[in-house]
Design an enzyme around this catalytic site. Sequence first.
Site, mmCIF file in Angstrom:
data_model
loop_
_atom_site.group_PDB
_atom_site.id
_atom_site.type_symbol
_atom_site.label_atom_id
_atom_site.label_comp_id
_atom_site.label_asym_id
_atom_site.label_seq_id
_atom_site.Cartn_x
_atom_site.Cartn_y
_atom_site.Cartn_z
ATOM 1 C CB SER B 45 75.613 55.579 10.289
ATOM 2 O OG SER B 45 76.202 55.614 11.563
ATOM 3 C CD GLU B 46 74.461 51.061 14.165
ATOM 4 O OE1 GLU B 46 74.891 51.164 13.003
ATOM 5 O OE2 GLU B 46 75.131 50.581 15.108
ATOM 6 C CG ASN B 47 74.131 57.534 14.163
ATOM 7 O OD1 ASN B 47 74.541 56.827 13.255
ATOM 8 N ND2 ASN B 47 74.547 58.761 14.338
#
Lengths: 232, 217
Positions: B45-47
């Site tokens: 998840s790119e966060n």
Amino acid sequence: MKKVVANADEAISGIQDGMTLMLGGFGLCGIPENSIAALVKKGTKRLTCISNNAGVDDFGIGLMLQQKQVKKMISSYVGENAEFERQLLSGELEVELIPQGTLAERCRAAGAGIPAFFTPAGFGTEVAEGKETREFNGKMYLLEHAFDSDYAIVKAWKGDTEGNLIFKGTARNFNPMMAMAGKITIAEVEELVQPGELDANEIHVPGIFVNHIFKGVNYEKRIEQRTVRVGS
Amino acid sequence: MLDKNGIAKRIARELKDGYYVNLGIGVPTLVANYIPEGMHVTLQSENGLLGMGPFPYEHEVDADLINAGKQTVTTLPGSSFFDSATSFGMIRSGRVDLTVLGAMEINDRGDIANWKIPGKMVKGMGGAMDLVASAQNIIVAMMHTNKAGESKLLKECTLPITGLGCVKKVVTDLCVMDITERGFELRELAPGVSVEDVKKATDGRLVIEGEIRQMEL
């Protein structure tokens, strides 16, 4: 020099109209709630805000938008904010949308003393307009520049009086790079402890990057999309 | 014809043991529900989370633990957290094996548009431009036509582009197609869908050759 300040009001006292600020957080996760509230109270105007998102209508940077304190937003994603959209479409607010990885790297570069870098993100799109391009190993890249920001305001889980910071979960996001990137960096923390109480192996941001630190109060930590599964 | 879950189910068949996978918001997120039993797939998840777990039970909800769609999630044994620069370092350096994204339009050269409708919707590109510029293996999950019944698989995208020549495969409610230099190459048909249906719904260059299989779900 003493880094610890009493509260958000004191921490942001040097922020003037027209300055550029970085604000940590992804959505409403890991945002500097206390400092935003203090900026709303102070009423500082014509700010340029660099932040991945622009909050929601009644929380986060959305509160500053309601008071028309923001002249320009630099973000990667600004959905979920009706007031933002209204100001944007009416021309009251300038917006620069940039790819999320580019946003992160422009912060990192600023904190790392690197003036510019090449990234493939946005090549062939609107984002590339007016930017220098170059081919490396058969692939095209855009030249992107480090941000230049007067202040960075970040939120950490724990910090000590030396300014060392530790983040929790995905509340880390943009906070570490922004902490490195501000000409002056303000950190608000949930727990403020004495030197030695944090394990030096576990520090995410060394205190050298932090100018002012304070213990925040009354964290709301609002959740945008509360998704649960049934059972226990 | 497939529904959203059917599209996700078909895309899940592209997963391989050991893959690191980034799933976009919407239909792509549903792919996580169909990871085959016993297969080890790690969701990025790119966060700032690698090893994303399922949604939390009520008592596990943590405001400091969300995915890139800002939904509350959980970790799994072996998960890690990191900052956004590290996250996009993983993406740009090609460590993510498969990226699944939604799209408003794609064209027959693999260009994708999914971030802006001028004058109507200005939400931003989030991490999509970084993902499409660097990922080696991008699958688009989308409906074949828009609400007005117009094809979303075009000769030329009409909306602002997110990335050029990056989409290699598309799974729609009608079919699976590979995108090659010849255009959209039809590979599989969804249950109850004919080659004629696909022809009617596709605006870009369509290649119908060799064996066209029935989709297995």
